[in-house]
Write a protein that holds these residues in place. Structure first.
Motif, PDB file in Angstrom:
ATOM      1  N   LEU A  97     -13.153  11.689 -10.359  1.00 19.08           N
ATOM      2  CA  LEU A  97     -12.663  11.066  -9.699  1.00 19.08           C
ATOM      3  C   LEU A  97     -11.793  12.282  -8.637  1.00 19.08           C
ATOM      4  O   LEU A  97     -11.262  12.589  -7.303  1.00 19.08           O
ATOM      5  N   ALA A 101     -11.149  14.554  -5.141  1.00 16.23           N
ATOM      6  CA  ALA A 101     -10.500  14.680  -5.065  1.00 16.23           C
ATOM      7  C   ALA A 101      -9.532  15.342  -4.280  1.00 16.23           C
ATOM      8  O   ALA A 101      -9.232  15.872  -3.261  1.00 16.23           O
ATOM      9  N   ASP A 128      -6.380  12.027   1.750  1.00 15.54           N
ATOM     10  CA  ASP A 128      -7.908  12.039   0.501  1.00 15.54           C
ATOM     11  C   ASP A 128      -7.389  11.917  -1.131  1.00 15.54           C
ATOM     12  O   ASP A 128      -8.822  10.945  -1.103  1.00 15.54           O
ATOM     13  N   ALA A 132      -9.606   8.056  -3.627  1.00 10.41           N
ATOM     14  CA  ALA A 132     -10.084   7.908  -5.074  1.00 10.41           C
ATOM     15  C   ALA A 132      -9.228   6.802  -5.821  1.00 10.41           C
ATOM     16  O   ALA A 132      -9.329   6.432  -6.965  1.00 10.41           O
ATOM     17  N   PHE A 187     -16.258  11.335  -5.511  1.00 18.36           N
ATOM     18  CA  PHE A 187     -15.555  11.524  -4.188  1.00 18.36           C
ATOM     19  C   PHE A 187     -16.707  12.606  -2.945  1.00 18.36           C
ATOM     20  O   PHE A 187     -16.695  13.607  -3.746  1.00 18.36           O
ATOM     21  N   ASN A 201     -13.342  10.704   4.305  1.00 16.52           N
ATOM     22  CA  ASN A 201     -13.989  11.076   2.957  1.00 16.52           C
ATOM     23  C   ASN A 201     -14.181   9.347   2.606  1.00 16.52           C
ATOM     24  O   ASN A 201     -14.398   8.751   3.148  1.00 16.52           O
ATOM     25  N   ALA A 203     -14.420   7.546  -1.628  1.00 24.16           N
ATOM     26  CA  ALA A 203     -14.474   7.318  -3.175  1.00 24.16           C
ATOM     27  C   ALA A 203     -15.215   6.176  -3.841  1.00 24.16           C
ATOM     28  O   ALA A 203     -15.160   5.082  -2.866  1.00 24.16           O
TER      29      ALA A 203
END
Ligand SMILES: Cc1cc2nc3c(=O)[nH]c(=O)nc-3n(C[C@H](O)[C@H](O)[C@H](O)COP(=O)(O)OP(=O)(O)OC[C@H]3O[C@@H](n4cnc5c(N)ncnc54)[C@H](O)[C@@H]3O)c2cc1C
Length: 301
Positions: A97, A101, A128, A132, A187, A201, A203
């Protein structure tokens, strides 16, 4: 942005130890700005958003850039660049992950300079890495004159560019526990161009019981969907305890989208667009994570 250099005068320091930084911060507190890769800070200084009497560079501190497996989890030093993170075999294999990211972030040129600590401390809601890290239940190690403390990253962010970091503290490390067996993550991100900040974004993490039911879930959405990233506990509750089917995942994606509060003034997308697209991204990410969890035996994938 104009190409003119608009920096105001400042004094520049390159301490070689964390304790030197702490001593400096204790003395000069609000007059000081820390700089790591400078990819956020220099833009802010140039725009006149930040003025500082002293600039303290963290990049010369030798023991602040590392990726280490400490047996129970992963430790990443604050000045570790995203290039180093995406090139780490350990992260690629055990913490995909974070790898996904990091790889999605900016361009190679930016990733060569930008650090994990800077990404976290700048606290942009479109960053970003924080989604995550929150999906992995990461903790921040913070040090200052009064000692050190560990804080779940979720509690670190309190608003746009606002964190719980005090003016005499710095972030030194990010700590991530090894994810439980039968975990899968994903992600996903959309942006106007590859080098633009995220429009949205997502996650997620799904951990399964031996009987196949979802034991724990994490659903985190970023990309300017509120003053900070948003962890959707409602979505997580809709997933946990169930043998997941597509309909559960769609319900969770719908619930997550209802918790978003995008700013109407965003230059990247309207609130309507972000909310609608979030349903698609959360669903796709959860489907991917579930598939990976089913295929994984011991370690996360
Ligand atoms: C062209 C471009 C594209 C970009 N694309 C993306 C993207 O796709 N995704 C994304 O998330 N970001 C992106 N960014 C933003 C930026 O690159 C990242 O946020 C980066 O990780 C910041 O790290 P840095 O080391 O450069 O931080 P710096 O600019 O050095 O510092 C940022 C802030 O954090 C503080 N700080 C830094 N380290 C510490 C520490 N250890 N303790 C306390 N405070 C600290 C500084 O005082 C400053 O306020 C982009 C930037 C540019 C210019």
């Amino acid at each position: 942005m104009s190409a003119r250099i608009l920096l105001t005068d400042f004094e520049y320091f390159e301490p070689e130890t964390i304790s030197d930084v702490i001593t400096f911060l204790a003395k000069h507190r609000k007059d000081t700005k820390l700089i790591a890769g400078g990819t956020d800070l220099l833009v802010d200084m140039k725009k006149g958003r930040i003025k500082s009497k002293f600039l303290v560079n963290l990049m010369k501190i030798p023991n602040l850039s590392y990726v280490t497996d400490d047996g129970g989890g992963l430790r990443i030093g604050a000045t570790t660049t995203f290039r180093k993170i995406e090139e780490s075999q350990l992260i690629k294999e055990k913490y995909p992950l974070l790898f996904e990211a990091a790889q999605a972030m900016g361009t190679v040129q930016i990733r060569n300079m930008a650090t994990i600590g800077g990404n976290i401390c700048n606290a942009l809601p479109s960053a970003d890495i924080p989604p995550a890290l929150v999906a992995l239940d990461a903790k921040a190690k913070i040090v200052g004159k009064s000692g050190e403390r560990f804080l779940p990253l979720e509690e670190f962010f309190v608003g746009i560019r606002k964190t719980t970091l005090k003016s005499d503290e710095l972030l030194t490390e990010v700590h991530i526990q090894s994810p439980p067996a039968r975990s899968g993550t994903a992600f996903l991100r959309i942006s106007r161009t590859a080098s633009d900040l995220a429009t949205l974004n997502v996650a997620v993490r799904v951990t399964l019981e031996n009987n196949g039911a979802c034991k724990t879930a994490r659903v985190v959405v970023g990309g300017g969907v509120g003053p900070t990233l948003i962890r959707s506990r409602r979505a997580e509750t809709l997933l946990e305890g169930k043998v997941l089917e597509e309909s559960h995942i769609e319900n969770a994606a719908q619930a997550a989208s209802e918790e978003l509060k995008p700013r109407p003034t965003s230059i990247r997308a309207s609130p309507f667009y972000k909310i609608e697209v979030s349903k698609v991204l959360v669903k796709r990410a959860l489907m991917k994570a579930l598939d990976r969890a089913k295929r994984s035996k011991k370690s996360i994938s």
